[in-house]
Structures are given as structure tokens and as C-alpha cells.
Design an enzyme around this catalytic site. Structure first.
Site, PDB file in Angstrom:
ATOM      1  N   HIS A 198     -23.342 -64.798 -23.896  1.00 48.06           N
ATOM      2  CA  HIS A 198     -22.820 -64.754 -22.540  1.00 48.06           C
ATOM      3  C   HIS A 198     -22.239 -63.388 -22.224  1.00 48.06           C
ATOM      4  O   HIS A 198     -21.866 -62.613 -23.099  1.00 48.06           O
ATOM      5  CB  HIS A 198     -21.745 -65.824 -22.335  1.00 48.06           C
ATOM      6  CG  HIS A 198     -20.491 -65.593 -23.137  1.00 48.06           C
ATOM      7  ND1 HIS A 198     -20.436 -65.814 -24.486  1.00 48.06           N
ATOM      8  CD2 HIS A 198     -19.254 -65.152 -22.766  1.00 48.06           C
ATOM      9  CE1 HIS A 198     -19.216 -65.527 -24.930  1.00 48.06           C
ATOM     10  NE2 HIS A 198     -18.485 -65.116 -23.907  1.00 48.06           N
ATOM     11  N   ASP A 208     -19.060 -62.011 -20.084  1.00 48.70           N
ATOM     12  CA  ASP A 208     -17.806 -62.638 -19.668  1.00 48.70           C
ATOM     13  C   ASP A 208     -17.711 -62.816 -18.148  1.00 48.70           C
ATOM     14  O   ASP A 208     -17.945 -61.882 -17.373  1.00 48.70           O
ATOM     15  CB  ASP A 208     -16.615 -61.792 -20.129  1.00 48.70           C
ATOM     16  CG  ASP A 208     -16.247 -62.041 -21.576  1.00 48.70           C
ATOM     17  OD1 ASP A 208     -16.638 -63.088 -22.120  1.00 48.70           O
ATOM     18  OD2 ASP A 208     -15.569 -61.181 -22.173  1.00 48.70           O
ATOM     19  N   HIS A 258     -22.342 -61.181 -25.545  1.00 43.77           N
ATOM     20  CA  HIS A 258     -21.818 -61.362 -26.898  1.00 43.77           C
ATOM     21  C   HIS A 258     -21.794 -62.837 -27.266  1.00 43.77           C
ATOM     22  O   HIS A 258     -21.949 -63.715 -26.413  1.00 43.77           O
ATOM     23  CB  HIS A 258     -20.425 -60.730 -27.047  1.00 43.77           C
ATOM     24  CG  HIS A 258     -19.423 -61.197 -26.035  1.00 43.77           C
ATOM     25  ND1 HIS A 258     -19.377 -60.722 -24.747  1.00 43.77           N
ATOM     26  CD2 HIS A 258     -18.418 -62.105 -26.132  1.00 43.77           C
ATOM     27  CE1 HIS A 258     -18.390 -61.306 -24.091  1.00 43.77           C
ATOM     28  NE2 HIS A 258     -17.804 -62.155 -24.901  1.00 43.77           N
ATOM     29  N   ARG A 299      -7.374 -60.817 -26.452  1.00 42.77           N
ATOM     30  CA  ARG A 299      -8.311 -60.060 -25.612  1.00 42.77           C
ATOM     31  C   ARG A 299      -7.656 -59.663 -24.295  1.00 42.77           C
ATOM     32  O   ARG A 299      -7.026 -60.490 -23.624  1.00 42.77           O
ATOM     33  CB  ARG A 299      -9.560 -60.896 -25.309  1.00 42.77           C
ATOM     34  CG  ARG A 299     -10.627 -60.141 -24.519  1.00 42.77           C
ATOM     35  CD  ARG A 299     -11.744 -61.069 -24.097  1.00 42.77           C
ATOM     36  NE  ARG A 299     -11.312 -61.994 -23.054  1.00 42.77           N
ATOM     37  CZ  ARG A 299     -11.898 -63.165 -22.803  1.00 42.77           C
ATOM     38  NH1 ARG A 299     -12.920 -63.567 -23.543  1.00 42.77           N
ATOM     39  NH2 ARG A 299     -11.446 -63.937 -21.828  1.00 42.77           N
TER      40      ARG A 299
END
Length: 293
Positions: free
Chosen positions: A109, A111, A269, A284
Site C-alpha cells: 500500500h 499510505d 510498502h 511514525r
């Protein structure tokens, strides 16, 4: 009186990890780049060139993490995962024995393409990781586009597609909650091939959040019903499957205090969930982006 000469910082040692994607940086601390404009500018240029950067042994506090990421752009919260109360924009992705082994991450995907303006990128720091497992894979979607057959590139040149948070994060929610989530984030429409706003590269821009084309059913594409459905779905599945090609990928093994910085506009990723019930804790900072064109 003789003065000691000021030490001159050498250029960052950037070690490419594959032929097209990813580089590990040596001899640099991201905390220093918070206040060093030249160092930050060099890291940013390396990010544009390699699309994902990796560093180990980073002495990076949460405040430094947020400060460095903020130099790339404004940070944004996640509507489902939330963020650290003391550091807005810093999302804790903790997979421990109290967590449910959900499967949001272990799909290829890009983000938050369910936003009208998906993130520009992210800075991810490893807090704790299993001795073995829990790697992350990144994919070069500019290379994936470049290596598509010419007739496919022609076919998808003007196509656009919907991306959905309702059909992904919302899938496990009760209907009322899921519908409220979609009201907050209506399914946006993005080009199937976007242009990177800084490098000019063409990027194949479909992923696990993409649900369907919105302008495929035209006389040029559809002769019979079979061309529309399942024809459009077969084309979409083919495009999404390109991210699974190993030649476009780089895989990173995490260690505590290692960091990845990636360009979310040109990569996808996949967080490998092969470690349960071992613990994996990541933090993150997601950087707000622009509207894909």
C-alpha cells in the site's frame, strides 16, 4: 596563537541497496539535521534520488523525530490510529501481546491514498523489534510504471480510480461507525498514473486502498459488458499486482533505533507480519502531501 581548524563535515555516505530503490546512509545523525540546513538539504536530495533512505543507530528522541519530519512538511494525525498525546503527528504502531493481530499493514500500500491529499512521505523509527522477522518491504512504483508494456501505459494514461478508507480500516467497524468514517473521508478520485511534483517521474498510483476505475466505461474501452466487468477489474488487479514484482523491491531488517524515511508519492510498502506473538513497536511521523496530478 594558532587556531584549531574547524572540522568540515564530509558528504553523507549513501550506500545503494538495489539498482533503483533504497539507500542506507552512514555517518549521519538525523537529530543533527534538525538544525543543520545543509545536512537536511542533502538528505532531502538523497530521498528524491533513492525514494527510501535507511539509517541505523540513531540517537533520536521523540521530539527530534517530530522536529526532523516537520522539516519535510506539516505532520498529520491518523483518524484511526491516533497519535502520541505529547507529540502530535507521531503515530505509535505497537504490536504487542495486548494488540489484535490485524492485517492493515501486511498489504502492499501507499499510505492514506484515501485522503484527497495523500501524505508526501513518512519517517519511521524502530523502538523494539523481534530478533527475527518484522521486516518491511518498499516498492519503486516509478520503476513499475516504466516497465509496463507500452500498450498498457497507453491504455491507462487517462484513467482515474477511487481509493477508500471505508473498505479498508472501516471494514472491521460496525456499520454506523464505518459510515461516519466515510463521511469524514469520502472516497477520493486519483489518477492511475500520477506525476511526481518534484522529479517529474510518472508513477503507477494504485494500491490496496484502490477500489475501482471511475472512467473506464467508455466506447474506447468497452465493446461488451465483459469488457467493463470483469474486464476493468482484471486490469486493476494486474496493475495492483505490479507492486509484488521483486525487481522493484527493497527489504529492510529492523534493529532498535533504526529509521526509514520514504517518499510516499513514488513508493508502496508492506510490513511483514511473520513474528506474532513476538513484539514489534514502531513510531511514525507522517508528512502531509499534495493532490495527485
Amino acid at each position: 596563537m594558532t587556531q584549531t581548524p574547524t572540522a568540515v563535515r564530509t558528504r553523507i555516505d549513501a550506500e545503494p541497496l538495489t539498482c533503483t530503490l533504497g539507500a542506507q546512509l552512514h555517518g549521519v545523525q538525523l537529530a543533527d539535521a534538525v538544525h543543520d540546513d545543509a545536512l537536511f538539504a542533502e538528505i532531502r536530495q538523497l530521498l528524491l534520488r533513492h525514494k527510501v533512505l535507511f539509517l541505523r543507530d540513531q540517537n533520536l528522541s521523540r521530539a527530534d523525530h517530530v522536529a526532523f519530519a516537520s522539516r519535510l512538511g506539516p505532520l498529520e494525525d491518523h483518524p484511526v490510529l491516533g497519535s502520541d498525546p505529547d507529540h502530535p503527528g507521531l503515530v505509535r504502531i505497537y504490536k504487542d501481546l495486548d494488540s489484535k493481530p490485524e492485517h492493515y499493514e501486511n498489504a502492499l500500500h501507499c499510505d492514506a491514498t484515501w485522503r484527497e491529499r495523500p501524505p508526501m512521505g513518512a519517517v519511521l523509527r524502530c523502538v523494539e523489534t523481534p530478533e527475527v522477522g518484522g521486516d518491511t518491504i518498499w516498492v519503486d512504483m516509478a520503476e513499475a510504471y516504466r516497465r509496463l508494456p507500452e500498450h498498457i501505459r497507453t491504455q491507462i494514461a487517462g484513467l482515474r480510480a477511487r481509493h477508500s478508507i471505508e473498505a479498508s480500516f472501516g471494514a472491521v467497524m460496525p456499520p454506523e461507525e464505518r459510515h461516519r468514517l466515510k463521511e469524514r473521508y469520502p472516497d477520493p478520485e486519483h489518477p492511475v498514473v500520477r506525476t511526481h511534483p518534484e522529479t517529474g517521474e510518472k508513477i503507477l498510483f494504485v494500491n490496496a486502498f484502490t477500489t475501482h476505475f471511475v472512467n473506464h466505461h467508455t466506447p474506447e474501452n468497452v465493446r461488451f459488458g465483459q469488457d467493463h466487468a470483469p474486464g476493468a477489474n482484471l486490469l486493476m488487479n494486474y496493475l495492483i499486482s505490479q507492486a509484488a514484482v521483486p525487481e522493484y523491491q527493497v527489504r529492510w531488517r529492523w534493529t532498535p533505533d533504526s529509521v526509514a524515511i520514504w517518499d510516499n508519492r513514488s513508493t508502496q510498502h508492506y510490513a511483514v507480519q511473520d513474528y506474532w506473538p513476538a513484539v514489534r513497536k514502531m513510531e511514525r511521523a507522517g508528512i502531509a502531501g499534495d493532490r495527485p496530478e
